[in-house]
Design a protein around this motif. Structure first.
Motif, PDB file in Angstrom:
ATOM      1  N   GLY A  83       0.775  -1.238   0.000  1.00 17.85           N
ATOM      2  CA  GLY A  83       0.000   0.000   0.000  1.00 17.85           C
ATOM      3  C   GLY A  83       0.802   1.283   0.000  1.00 17.85           C
ATOM      4  N   SER A  84       2.121   1.200   0.142  1.00 16.39           N
ATOM      5  CA  SER A  84       2.967   2.389   0.115  1.00 16.39           C
ATOM      6  C   SER A  84       4.412   1.956  -0.081  1.00 16.39           C
ATOM      7  CB  SER A  84       2.826   3.196   1.416  1.00 16.39           C
ATOM      8  OG  SER A  84       3.225   2.421   2.535  1.00 16.39           O
ATOM      9  N   LEU A  85       5.300   2.934  -0.212  1.00 17.92           N
ATOM     10  CA  LEU A  85       6.721   2.644  -0.363  1.00 17.92           C
ATOM     11  C   LEU A  85       7.514   3.829   0.168  1.00 17.92           C
ATOM     12  CD1 LEU A  85       8.717   0.532  -1.514  1.00 17.92           C
ATOM     13  CD2 LEU A  85       8.686   1.822  -3.657  1.00 17.92           C
ATOM     14  N   ASP A  86       8.491   3.528   1.027  1.00 13.62           N
ATOM     15  CA  ASP A  86       9.274   4.586   1.669  1.00 13.62           C
ATOM     16  C   ASP A  86      10.726   4.630   1.221  1.00 13.62           C
ATOM     17  OD1 ASP A  86       7.251   5.427   3.856  1.00 13.62           O
ATOM     18  OD2 ASP A  86       7.381   3.249   4.097  1.00 13.62           O
ATOM     19  N   GLN A 124      12.544   7.585 -11.214  1.00 14.12           N
ATOM     20  CA  GLN A 124      11.507   8.472 -11.731  1.00 14.12           C
ATOM     21  C   GLN A 124      10.114   8.004 -11.308  1.00 14.12           C
ATOM     22  OE1 GLN A 124      10.102   8.519 -15.983  1.00 14.12           O
ATOM     23  NE2 GLN A 124      11.308  10.414 -16.023  1.00 14.12           N
ATOM     24  N   THR A 125       9.867   6.707 -11.410  1.00 11.38           N
ATOM     25  CA  THR A 125       8.566   6.151 -11.027  1.00 11.38           C
ATOM     26  C   THR A 125       8.306   6.348  -9.543  1.00 11.38           C
ATOM     27  OG1 THR A 125       8.845   4.484 -12.772  1.00 11.38           O
ATOM     28  CG2 THR A 125       7.114   4.095 -11.149  1.00 11.38           C
ATOM     29  N   PHE A 126       9.325   6.111  -8.715  1.00 14.44           N
ATOM     30  CA  PHE A 126       9.206   6.292  -7.265  1.00 14.44           C
ATOM     31  C   PHE A 126       8.956   7.763  -6.930  1.00 14.44           C
ATOM     32  CE2 PHE A 126      11.554   6.722  -3.071  1.00 14.44           C
ATOM     33  CZ  PHE A 126      10.534   6.176  -2.304  1.00 14.44           C
ATOM     34  N   VAL A 127       9.671   8.664  -7.586  1.00 18.42           N
ATOM     35  CA  VAL A 127       9.518  10.096  -7.325  1.00 18.42           C
ATOM     36  C   VAL A 127       8.115  10.570  -7.699  1.00 18.42           C
ATOM     37  CG1 VAL A 127      10.267  12.393  -8.098  1.00 18.42           C
ATOM     38  CG2 VAL A 127      11.963  10.665  -7.466  1.00 18.42           C
ATOM     39  N   ASN A 128       7.609  10.110  -8.824  1.00 17.91           N
ATOM     40  CA  ASN A 128       6.254  10.498  -9.219  1.00 17.91           C
ATOM     41  C   ASN A 128       5.231  10.041  -8.181  1.00 17.91           C
ATOM     42  OD1 ASN A 128       6.900  11.865 -11.576  1.00 17.91           O
ATOM     43  ND2 ASN A 128       6.821  10.021 -12.845  1.00 17.91           N
ATOM     44  N   TYR A 129       5.451   8.852  -7.629  1.00  9.62           N
ATOM     45  CA  TYR A 129       4.567   8.361  -6.561  1.00  9.62           C
ATOM     46  C   TYR A 129       4.667   9.262  -5.328  1.00  9.62           C
ATOM     47  CZ  TYR A 129       3.744   5.780  -2.232  1.00  9.62           C
ATOM     48  OH  TYR A 129       3.369   5.432  -0.956  1.00  9.62           O
ATOM     49  N   CYS A 130       5.891   9.567  -4.902  1.00  8.11           N
ATOM     50  CA  CYS A 130       6.093  10.382  -3.702  1.00  8.11           C
ATOM     51  C   CYS A 130       5.475  11.769  -3.863  1.00  8.11           C
ATOM     52  CB  CYS A 130       7.585  10.524  -3.395  1.00  8.11           C
ATOM     53  SG  CYS A 130       8.388   9.008  -2.831  1.00  8.11           S
ATOM     54  N   ARG A 131       5.663  12.369  -5.027  1.00  8.42           N
ATOM     55  CA  ARG A 131       5.118  13.708  -5.262  1.00  8.42           C
ATOM     56  C   ARG A 131       3.590  13.687  -5.245  1.00  8.42           C
ATOM     57  NH1 ARG A 131       6.085  15.762 -10.277  1.00  8.42           N
ATOM     58  NH2 ARG A 131       5.755  17.886  -9.525  1.00  8.42           N
ATOM     59  N   LYS A 132       3.009  12.710  -5.915  1.00  7.55           N
ATOM     60  CA  LYS A 132       1.547  12.625  -5.967  1.00  7.55           C
ATOM     61  C   LYS A 132       0.958  12.368  -4.587  1.00  7.55           C
ATOM     62  CE  LYS A 132      -2.244  10.235  -8.342  1.00  7.55           C
ATOM     63  NZ  LYS A 132      -2.608   9.190  -9.337  1.00  7.55           N
ATOM     64  N   ALA A 133       1.610  11.509  -3.813  1.00 10.68           N
ATOM     65  CA  ALA A 133       1.114  11.165  -2.480  1.00 10.68           C
ATOM     66  C   ALA A 133       1.558  12.160  -1.416  1.00 10.68           C
ATOM     67  CB  ALA A 133       1.597   9.765  -2.101  1.00 10.68           C
ATOM     68  N   LYS A 134       2.411  13.139  -1.835  1.00  9.69           N
ATOM     69  CA  LYS A 134       2.965  14.126  -0.894  1.00  9.69           C
ATOM     70  C   LYS A 134       3.662  13.440   0.279  1.00  9.69           C
ATOM     71  CE  LYS A 134      -0.098  17.998  -1.997  1.00  9.69           C
ATOM     72  NZ  LYS A 134      -0.563  17.455  -3.290  1.00  9.69           N
ATOM     73  N   PRO A 177      13.416  19.751  -2.636  1.00 11.19           N
ATOM     74  CA  PRO A 177      12.185  20.451  -2.252  1.00 11.19           C
ATOM     75  C   PRO A 177      11.020  19.522  -1.920  1.00 11.19           C
ATOM     76  CG  PRO A 177      13.185  21.493  -4.177  1.00 11.19           C
ATOM     77  CD  PRO A 177      13.910  20.208  -3.951  1.00 11.19           C
ATOM     78  N   PHE A 178      11.117  18.262  -2.373  1.00 14.12           N
ATOM     79  CA  PHE A 178      10.059  17.292  -2.091  1.00 14.12           C
ATOM     80  C   PHE A 178      10.420  16.391  -0.903  1.00 14.12           C
ATOM     81  CE2 PHE A 178      10.195  18.062  -6.723  1.00 14.12           C
ATOM     82  CZ  PHE A 178       8.986  18.746  -6.848  1.00 14.12           C
ATOM     83  N   ASN A 179      11.506  16.719  -0.223  1.00 15.23           N
ATOM     84  CA  ASN A 179      11.988  15.920   0.910  1.00 15.23           C
ATOM     85  C   ASN A 179      12.294  14.485   0.480  1.00 15.23           C
ATOM     86  OD1 ASN A 179      12.855  15.544   3.537  1.00 15.23           O
ATOM     87  ND2 ASN A 179      10.808  15.082   4.332  1.00 15.23           N
ATOM     88  N   ILE A 180      12.898  14.375  -0.691  1.00 16.14           N
ATOM     89  CA  ILE A 180      13.362  13.083  -1.200  1.00 16.14           C
ATOM     90  C   ILE A 180      14.886  13.112  -1.212  1.00 16.14           C
ATOM     91  CG2 ILE A 180      13.403  11.502  -3.158  1.00 16.14           C
ATOM     92  CD1 ILE A 180      10.647  12.652  -3.969  1.00 16.14           C
TER      93      ILE A 180
END
Length: 256
Positions: A83-86, A124-134, A177-180
């Motif tokens: 359900g998520s990924l960190d 890229q795929t992980f970052v898009n997930y993180c950005r969308k899910a904030k 800026p996205f805390n990644i």
């Protein structure tokens, strides 16, 4: 308290060697683990059993990370598993040995696609997930001392790791800026299956060890310990760095 309680990590190339050690280390400290390899076999089964015995959750997703479509699907599927990924640990990698003038396009593409292109699009795929899910995210790339030092007869490998070095530094700035956070771990001479030929060649092994100030080969657990640190909140102010796990080899290296 376990450092990775309620955290989920995907580790590519985690059927054996450094990837396996990273999976076990993060699981020991509370993370749920998504394992990956080209195929699911008894090694994956044993790892899942071992992680579950620790009280954690584990699943295995087969994928060839040298193929862009496969690595994108891998990350998306990993997000769905629990359900998520960190945490994303890009560990999968390979090398091919050849004199530069004999390197084939097929070998070059295989090394670059696995070690750099697959990593690029997985991130890229992980970052898009993180950005969308904030959500914040942590990325650790398994580089090599050869992002910094020469390795004759392994030109494509060195090029891939040099590219990974610059990719990580660039992304650390762009994604801050996205805390990644994005960091590299650069193992030196480590006792792993990929180094089996070296381990079986006593004369060559002695030459390698003579180049290492600590006078020993590293272990997979040495590498996993640094990965665990970088994945943890203890490294919350660390991004864009390469951590060498090499016994001092990098700045003591002499080609023999």
């Amino acid at each position: 308290m376990k450092r990775f309680k309620n955290k989920i990590a995907l580790i590519t190339g985690s059927s054996q060697g450094i990837g396996e050690a990273c999976a076990l280390r993060l699981a020991k400290e509370g993370a749920d683990i998504i394992l990956n390899g080209r195929k699911f076999d008894e090694r994956g089964e044993e790892l899942i059993a071992e992680i579950k015995a620790m009280g954690g959750r584990a699943e295995f997703l087969a994928a060839d990370v040298s193929k862009t479509k496969d690595v994108i699907k891998l990350v998306k599927d990993a997000i769905e598993v629990f359900g998520s990924l960190d945490i994303l640990v890009n560990n999968a990698g390979l090398e091919t040995k050849a004199d530069f003038w004999e390197v084939t396009e097929e070998d070059y593409d295989l090394v670059m696609d696995t070690n750099l292109k697959g990593v690029f699009f997985g991130i890229q795929t992980f970052v898009n997930y993180c950005r969308k899910a904030k959500r914040p995210g942590t990325i650790i790339n398994m580089s090599s001392v050869h992002e910094e030092i020469v390795f004759p007869h392994f030109a494509a490998y060195c090029a891939s790791k040099g590219g990974l070095k610059m990719l990580s530094r660039n992304l650390a700035t762009e994604l801050a800026p996205f805390n990644i956070r994005v960091n590299n771990v650069a193992p030196g001479a480590i006792s792993t299956p990929i180094n089996q030929d070296l381990l079986n060649d006593k004369k060559q092994l002695e030459k390698v060890i003579s180049n290492i100030p600590l006078k020993r080969m590293g272990t997979v657990d040495d590498v996993a310990a640094v990965v665990a640190f970088l994945a943890s909140d203890e490294a919350a102010y660390v991004t864009g760095s390469t951590y060498y796990v090499d016994g001092g080899l990098t700045y003591h290296y002499e080609e023999q």
